[in-house]
Write a protein that holds these residues in place. Structure first.
Motif, PDB file in Angstrom:
ATOM      1  N   GLY A  47      -1.065   1.188   0.326  1.00  0.00           N
ATOM      2  CA  GLY A  47      -1.114   1.565  -1.108  1.00  0.00           C
ATOM      3  C   GLY A  47       0.004   2.388  -1.630  1.00  0.00           C
ATOM      4  N   THR A  48       0.675   2.370  -2.807  1.00  0.00           N
ATOM      5  CA  THR A  48       1.558   3.131  -3.255  1.00  0.00           C
ATOM      6  C   THR A  48       0.897   4.025  -4.548  1.00  0.00           C
ATOM      7  OG1 THR A  48       2.675   1.652  -4.791  1.00  0.00           O
ATOM      8  CG2 THR A  48       3.319   1.850  -2.629  1.00  0.00           C
ATOM      9  N   ALA A  49      -0.111   3.908  -4.901  1.00  0.00           N
ATOM     10  CA  ALA A  49      -0.897   4.379  -6.303  1.00  0.00           C
ATOM     11  C   ALA A  49      -1.154   5.925  -5.983  1.00  0.00           C
ATOM     12  CB  ALA A  49      -2.120   3.497  -6.599  1.00  0.00           C
ATOM     13  N   PRO A  50      -1.093   6.435  -6.999  1.00  0.00           N
ATOM     14  CA  PRO A  50      -1.511   7.976  -7.251  1.00  0.00           C
ATOM     15  C   PRO A  50      -2.895   8.209  -6.479  1.00  0.00           C
ATOM     16  CG  PRO A  50      -0.741   7.546  -9.210  1.00  0.00           C
ATOM     17  CD  PRO A  50      -0.640   6.152  -8.450  1.00  0.00           C
ATOM     18  N   ARG A  51      -2.998   8.989  -5.705  1.00  0.00           N
ATOM     19  CA  ARG A  51      -4.425   9.276  -4.897  1.00  0.00           C
ATOM     20  C   ARG A  51      -4.562  10.778  -4.411  1.00  0.00           C
ATOM     21  NH1 ARG A  51      -4.198   7.297   1.424  1.00  0.00           N
ATOM     22  NH2 ARG A  51      -6.769   7.522   1.846  1.00  0.00           N
ATOM     23  N   THR A  52      -5.835  11.329  -4.664  1.00  0.00           N
ATOM     24  CA  THR A  52      -6.353  12.511  -4.007  1.00  0.00           C
ATOM     25  C   THR A  52      -7.415  12.485  -3.119  1.00  0.00           C
ATOM     26  OG1 THR A  52      -6.512  14.772  -4.779  1.00  0.00           O
ATOM     27  CG2 THR A  52      -7.741  13.249  -5.880  1.00  0.00           C
TER      28      THR A  52
END
Length: 324
Positions: A162-167
């Motif tokens: 996955g390339t989505a923003p993540r924290t």
């Protein structure tokens, strides 16, 4: 006595320590209140310790202001063999007038647990007024729909593809997080979810954000004091002003580092300007196949949420304490 207390109402003032970054009470704190009120209602009916199994369809209709008088009413509307479906309504207003407006309403499911730690039967609930009968029928109809949502959630893949923003937030569960059964409060876990999602949403928008909706909060296993906790939030879809985030909470023994899934949910944040008005948010475009699948999953959940919205009845009537 078990089977005689179908509702609980908590009343208190919203304190300065409840404030979020927007100056009003943040969504995580409201979720804590919902869980604690629901727990009190469940225990009062079951007459034994209960655990949070599910919280769904939480729509934050309006903010709770610091200094408001807050009323959190939980009413039992449906029982299974060991489960209790509880509608909780959060209302708030100026204590000088006493006029309260509904801020949030949602459905929670608690499971009664015996001394052996296994689910135990609860007294059967029978609705006695029109509102209870309506809610009883809605709760019954949502059982299959909720199973479909959970199956769809379980089918999704969350990997490094996955390339989505993540924290990812990591910390130890503290003794102050404990509930009456020696486990971490479900409401505390929901506050952690709100915190992690807020980091991602604010980072993507580059400005102010606030929780608008949370749904499908599924609790799989208890979280213990001293556990290593990992809260993983990922952006999966954007709307005109909204950001949809999937959040997984995992926990386990810090000595081994082995973590198991504790909680999973979808939460929606909206973008705000400096005057707390909704504003457009940047569109996130899926890149990988995993991104596209998660975006499609979010769209499916949005459709389900719209179906649920059309089922929501009027606010609960005044307390019926002593009516049974």
């Amino acid at each position: 006595m078990a089977g005689t207390q179908p509702e609980v109402t908590l009343r208190f003032m919203a304190a300065p320590t409840d404030a979020g970054l927007t100056g009003t009470v943040d969504g995580g704190r409201v979720l804590e209140w919902i869980d604690k009120s629901g727990y009190a209602c469940a225990v009062g009916w079951a007459g034994t310790y209960c655990v949070t199994a599910y919280v769904g369809n939480i729509k934050f209709a309006q903010p709770v202001r610091i200094g408001d008088i807050v009323e959190v009413q939980s009413r039992l509307v449906y029982t299974g063999r060991s489960s209790m479906h509880i509608v909780t309504t959060v209302a708030s207003g100026d204590p000088r007038t006493g006029d309260l407006t509904v801020a949030t309403q949602c459905l929670s499911i608690f499971v009664a647990v015996g001394t052996d730690g296994r689910p135990t039967p609860v007294p059967t609930f029978t609705p006695v007024d029109d509102w209870e009968r309506e809610q009883h029928e809605i709760a019954r109809k949502r059982i299959d729909l909720r199973a479909d949502i959970e199956a769809s959630m379980a089918d999704q893949v969350y990997s490094d593809a996955g390339t989505a923003p993540r924290t990812v937030l990591r910390f130890l569960a503290a003794p102050t997080d404990i509930n009456w059964g020696g486990k971490v409060h479900g409401g505390t876990v929901m506050r952690w979810i709100d915190d992690a999602a807020h980091v991602v949403a604010s980072g993507w928008h580059g400005g102010r954000t606030i929780a608008a909706y949370a749904g499908g909060v599924r609790f799989y296993r208890p979280l213990l004091i001293g556990d290593l906790v990992e809260v993983d939030a990922r952006l999966v879809h954007t709307g005109t002003t909204s950001m949809h985030l999937s959040v997984h909470v995992r926990s386990g023994d810090p000595k081994t580092g082995e973590l198991n899934l504790t909680t999973h949910c979808m939460i929606v944040f909206v973008a705000l300007d400096e005057q707390n008005h909704k504003v457009a948010v940047r569109t996130w475009e899926p890149v990988s196949e995993e991104d596209a699948a998660l975006d499609e999953h979010a769209r499916y959940v949005i459709g389900v949420r719209e179906r649920l919205r059309r089922q929501v009845p009027a606010d609960p009537p005044a307390s019926r304490a002593g009516a049974r």
